[in-house]
Design a protein around this motif. Structure first.
Motif, PDB file in Angstrom:
ATOM      1  N   SER A  54     -22.431  52.708  35.144  1.00 37.84           N
ATOM      2  CA  SER A  54     -22.057  51.358  34.735  1.00 37.84           C
ATOM      3  C   SER A  54     -22.793  50.362  35.623  1.00 37.84           C
ATOM      4  N   ILE A  55     -23.184  49.273  35.028  1.00 31.91           N
ATOM      5  CA  ILE A  55     -23.936  48.240  35.743  1.00 31.91           C
ATOM      6  C   ILE A  55     -23.288  46.892  35.452  1.00 31.91           C
ATOM      7  N   THR A  56     -23.096  46.128  36.539  1.00 30.92           N
ATOM      8  CA  THR A  56     -22.582  44.764  36.378  1.00 30.92           C
ATOM      9  C   THR A  56     -23.753  43.795  36.405  1.00 30.92           C
ATOM     10  N   LEU A  57     -23.905  43.053  35.328  1.00 26.75           N
ATOM     11  CA  LEU A  57     -24.998  42.101  35.239  1.00 26.75           C
ATOM     12  C   LEU A  57     -24.717  40.873  36.108  1.00 26.75           C
ATOM     13  N   SER A  58     -25.797  40.193  36.446  1.00 29.39           N
ATOM     14  CA  SER A  58     -25.630  38.989  37.275  1.00 29.39           C
ATOM     15  C   SER A  58     -24.654  38.030  36.602  1.00 29.39           C
ATOM     16  N   PRO A  59     -23.861  37.329  37.403  1.00 29.32           N
ATOM     17  CA  PRO A  59     -22.794  36.499  36.832  1.00 29.32           C
ATOM     18  C   PRO A  59     -23.306  35.157  36.327  1.00 29.32           C
ATOM     19  N   VAL A  60     -22.465  34.572  35.510  1.00 27.14           N
ATOM     20  CA  VAL A  60     -22.632  33.161  35.151  1.00 27.14           C
ATOM     21  C   VAL A  60     -21.476  32.413  35.822  1.00 27.14           C
ATOM     22  N   THR A  61     -21.702  31.132  36.147  1.00 24.98           N
ATOM     23  CA  THR A  61     -20.709  30.389  36.929  1.00 24.98           C
ATOM     24  C   THR A  61     -20.278  29.116  36.212  1.00 24.98           C
ATOM     25  N   GLU A 102     -20.092  56.612  23.714  1.00 24.39           N
ATOM     26  CA  GLU A 102     -20.312  56.604  25.160  1.00 24.39           C
ATOM     27  C   GLU A 102     -20.280  55.167  25.746  1.00 24.39           C
ATOM     28  N   THR A 103     -20.261  54.178  24.879  1.00 20.11           N
ATOM     29  CA  THR A 103     -20.423  52.781  25.293  1.00 20.11           C
ATOM     30  C   THR A 103     -19.085  52.147  25.687  1.00 20.11           C
ATOM     31  N   SER A 104     -19.137  51.310  26.754  1.00 21.67           N
ATOM     32  CA  SER A 104     -17.958  50.496  27.154  1.00 21.67           C
ATOM     33  C   SER A 104     -18.436  49.168  27.744  1.00 21.67           C
ATOM     34  N   PHE A 105     -17.587  48.154  27.590  1.00 22.62           N
ATOM     35  CA  PHE A 105     -17.850  46.838  28.183  1.00 22.62           C
ATOM     36  C   PHE A 105     -16.555  46.304  28.814  1.00 22.62           C
ATOM     37  N   SER A 106     -16.701  45.616  29.940  1.00 23.38           N
ATOM     38  CA  SER A 106     -15.543  44.953  30.557  1.00 23.38           C
ATOM     39  C   SER A 106     -15.989  43.607  31.135  1.00 23.38           C
ATOM     40  N   LEU A 107     -15.041  42.725  31.207  1.00 29.28           N
ATOM     41  CA  LEU A 107     -15.289  41.361  31.679  1.00 29.28           C
ATOM     42  C   LEU A 107     -14.708  41.210  33.074  1.00 29.28           C
ATOM     43  N   ASN A 108     -15.511  40.646  33.951  1.00 26.89           N
ATOM     44  CA  ASN A 108     -15.060  40.363  35.315  1.00 26.89           C
ATOM     45  C   ASN A 108     -14.948  38.839  35.478  1.00 26.89           C
ATOM     46  N   SER A 109     -13.857  38.384  36.092  1.00 24.79           N
ATOM     47  CA  SER A 109     -13.643  36.935  36.188  1.00 24.79           C
ATOM     48  C   SER A 109     -12.842  36.595  37.434  1.00 24.79           C
ATOM     49  N   THR A 115     -10.793  44.844  29.997  1.00 24.55           N
ATOM     50  CA  THR A 115     -11.598  45.721  29.153  1.00 24.55           C
ATOM     51  C   THR A 115     -11.841  45.050  27.811  1.00 24.55           C
ATOM     52  N   LEU A 116     -13.133  44.950  27.454  1.00 19.83           N
ATOM     53  CA  LEU A 116     -13.488  44.423  26.130  1.00 19.83           C
ATOM     54  C   LEU A 116     -13.552  45.547  25.107  1.00 19.83           C
ATOM     55  N   ALA A 117     -14.193  46.631  25.529  1.00 23.95           N
ATOM     56  CA  ALA A 117     -14.292  47.806  24.652  1.00 23.95           C
ATOM     57  C   ALA A 117     -14.340  49.030  25.546  1.00 23.95           C
ATOM     58  N   SER A 118     -13.381  49.895  25.416  1.00 25.32           N
ATOM     59  CA  SER A 118     -13.369  51.116  26.215  1.00 25.32           C
ATOM     60  C   SER A 118     -14.255  52.167  25.557  1.00 25.32           C
ATOM     61  N   ALA A 119     -14.633  53.208  26.309  1.00 28.57           N
ATOM     62  CA  ALA A 119     -15.403  54.323  25.737  1.00 28.57           C
ATOM     63  C   ALA A 119     -14.626  54.911  24.569  1.00 28.57           C
ATOM     64  N   GLY A 120     -15.333  55.163  23.474  1.00 31.51           N
ATOM     65  CA  GLY A 120     -14.684  55.678  22.282  1.00 31.51           C
ATOM     66  C   GLY A 120     -14.358  54.609  21.279  1.00 31.51           C
ATOM     67  N   THR A 121     -14.597  53.308  21.647  1.00 25.13           N
ATOM     68  CA  THR A 121     -14.334  52.232  20.692  1.00 25.13           C
ATOM     69  C   THR A 121     -15.200  52.407  19.449  1.00 25.13           C
ATOM     70  N   SER A 172     -18.737  37.747  34.933  1.00 25.62           N
ATOM     71  CA  SER A 172     -19.838  38.706  34.702  1.00 25.62           C
ATOM     72  C   SER A 172     -19.410  39.790  33.730  1.00 25.62           C
ATOM     73  N   LEU A 173     -20.407  40.523  33.284  1.00 31.93           N
ATOM     74  CA  LEU A 173     -20.190  41.606  32.310  1.00 31.93           C
ATOM     75  C   LEU A 173     -20.573  42.920  32.967  1.00 31.93           C
ATOM     76  N   THR A 174     -19.728  43.925  32.803  1.00 29.05           N
ATOM     77  CA  THR A 174     -20.051  45.290  33.241  1.00 29.05           C
ATOM     78  C   THR A 174     -20.262  46.146  31.996  1.00 29.05           C
ATOM     79  N   ALA A 175     -21.447  46.749  31.931  1.00 28.38           N
ATOM     80  CA  ALA A 175     -21.796  47.633  30.798  1.00 28.38           C
ATOM     81  C   ALA A 175     -21.748  49.075  31.278  1.00 28.38           C
ATOM     82  N   GLY A 176     -21.139  49.963  30.484  1.00 27.55           N
ATOM     83  CA  GLY A 176     -20.990  51.357  30.902  1.00 27.55           C
ATOM     84  C   GLY A 176     -21.493  52.353  29.851  1.00 27.55           C
ATOM     85  N   ASP A 177     -22.091  53.441  30.355  1.00 25.68           N
ATOM     86  CA  ASP A 177     -22.532  54.550  29.490  1.00 25.68           C
ATOM     87  C   ASP A 177     -22.116  55.829  30.205  1.00 25.68           C
ATOM     88  N   ASN A 178     -21.362  56.679  29.538  1.00 26.59           N
ATOM     89  CA  ASN A 178     -20.773  57.815  30.242  1.00 26.59           C
ATOM     90  C   ASN A 178     -21.449  59.160  29.953  1.00 26.59           C
TER      91      ASN A 178
END
Length: 491
Positions: A54-61, A102-109, A115-121, A172-178
């Motif tokens: 999983s990788i957290t992309l650079s944030p927006v402010t 295998e895809t997942s997305f989560s929001l960091n704030s 969690t926006l979309a867990s693995a298996g969505t 920021s957004l965290t994108a995951g691939d399992n």
């Protein structure tokens, strides 16, 4: 701001139409008390490929300055992600089996992760090109199956906890691939926040009406430490607010008194002003006049005969001063109170001083004491009753003994006390002196000097011959014929 659309419809519409209009009316009532501001922040970094991690992309402010009020509250959030899943490379998607589960997305704030979309969505392995998936709190359906572009409800989380919270901070957004070998490619993401701008008025309570008092110099202290301060400023957004005031000062009912109408105001950081509140501060003069004349300065003791001095004493008056105004005097003249003897006694006069606010001084008292300490004086000259009388002049002696001196007094009649002296024999028979004395007293028993009378009895008269001259003459022939002679002399 509050916007309410009011729909008026004719009674001829069917009842079912009425129900529809009620639904429309309900939907058109906007968020009470606020205007909406929508801000979108977009990730501007490079595309990211994720494989078995999983990788957290650079944030927006979002900053406070992004919103007009500087105190925005979240009313809705939308997260848009442009992405794909590929068995090839991110530069050449749509290659091989993608294995979307295998895809997942989560929001960091600043408000926490979600969690926006867990693995298996998503499911399946169909090749896809880049899609844009939008998550918000409006859509009722979460994503599923083969990824497609569209707007969806988060699968595994909710934006509800973010509503009415501050958007300020980094997101920021965290994108995951399992799993290995099938890359999750994120081209970009953006976050759109709709926030309510603050136009809710702050609140406060003005201090209670109060009364303060002038001091000795007719000034007063109307500072908040004396008259009260606002201590309960409150606002939905701003902190550290301090109410301010403006005074309108008017003269009161008497000199030195004031009516201060203190208007309190409070404005929050968004410029929302609370309704002004008024505090009435009454400045009162309760300081009584004080006497500058010393307490006993007008007292006097005067002889009962000194009418001019009594008149002058009665004309005297004390002087008072006041902290704020001129004073007026009220004199109460006391009646004469008789003393222990005639024409003595006291006059007791009193004064009070009042200022224009009717504050009354202590009573000033004047005591005029009338006394008689003057002894009677003799008007008969000191030797006027003295006499020298022949011892044979009984009538003159009696008349001299009947004489008496006269005295006068400054205030009253006098009484006399005579002390008759016994006869003091002189150097020869029937001569000597009588010494009589008198004292005079007034009704206050003041006693005069002693008056003395001296009656001198003397004998300065020679004897005289009582035989008639010539009656003893005779003629005889012979000496032997001369008879014996007997003479009688009368003293």
């Amino acid at each position: 701001m509050l916007i309410i659309w009011i729909i008026i419809y004719s009674k001829q519409f069917h009842d079912s139409m009425k129900n529809k209009y009620f639904l429309i009316l309900f939907a058109l009532i906007h968020y009470v008390g606020f205007a909406q501001t929508t801000i979108t922040k977009t990730y501007t970094g490079s595309a990211v490929s994720v494989d078995n991690t999983s990788i957290t992309l650079s944030p927006v402010t979002f900053s406070a300055s992004d919103f007009p009020s500087g105190c925005a509250k979240i009313s809705s959030i939308s997260v848009s992600i442009n992405w794909t899943k590929t068995d090839g490379t991110c530069a050449k998607p749509k290659t091989g089996n993608a294995y979307h589960n295998e895809t997942s997305f989560s929001l960091n704030s600043p408000l926490g992760g979600m969690t926006l979309a867990s693995a298996g969505t998503w499911s399946g392995s169909a090749d896809i090109d880049y899609v844009t998936t939008v998550f918000n709190n409006v859509s009722a359906t979460p994503p599923s199956g083969t990824p497609v572009s569209g707007t969806f409800q988060p699968n595994g989380g909710s934006f509800a906890s973010y509503i009415n919270q501050s958007p300020v901070g980094s997101w920021s957004l965290t994108a995951g691939d399992n799993a290995w070998n099938d890359y999750l490619c994120v081209n970009s993401y953006s976050i759109t926040i709709m926030a309510t701008d603050d136009n809710i008025k702050p609140t406060f309570t003005a201090p209670a009406n109060t009364t303060i008092y002038t001091n000795a110099s007719c000034t007063y202290d109307a500072s908040v430490t004396v008259t009260g301060d606002v201590t309960n400023e409150a606002d939905n957004c701003s902190t550290g607010l301090q109410a301010t005031f403006v005074d309108a000062v008017a003269n009161g009912s008497c000199q030195g008194s004031k009516i201060i109408r203190r208007t309190w105001s409070l404005v929050d950081g968004s410029g929302n002003a609370a309704t002004d509140q008024e505090q009435t501060i009454t400045v009162s003069d309760t300081t009584v006049p004080t006497w500058t004349t010393a307490a006993t300065a007008l007292n006097s003791t005067i002889q009962c005969s000194n009418a001019a001095a009594i008149t002058a004493a009665q004309a005297l008056a004390p002087v008072a001063t006041d902290n704020c105004s001129a004073v007026t005097y009220t004199k109460t003249s006391g009646s004469f109170v008789a003393g222990s003897c005639a024409n003595t006694g006291t006059y007791t006069n009193t004064w009070v001083a009042k200022d224009v606010c009717l504050n009354t001084s202590a009573t000033f008292t004047q005591v005029i004491t009338i006394e008689d300490t003057t002894a009677p004086t003799w008007t008969t000259a000191a030797t006027a009753l003295n006499s020298t009388i022949q011892c044979s002049n009984a009538a003159a002696i009696t008349a001299a003994q009947a004489l008496a001196p006269v005295a006068t007094d400054n205030c009253s009649a006098v009484t006399y006390t005579k002390t008759s002296g016994s006869f003091v024999a002189g150097s020869c028979a029937n001569t000597g002196t009588y010494t009589n004395t008198w004292v005079a007293k007034d009704v206050c028993l003041n006693t005069s000097a002693t008056f003395t009378q001296v009656i001198t009895i003397q004998d300065t008269t020679a004897p005289s011959i009582s035989t008639v001259a010539g009656s003893l003459d005779t003629t005889v022939s012979c000496a032997s014929d001369v008879p014996a002679v007997s003479l009688t002399a009368i003293a």
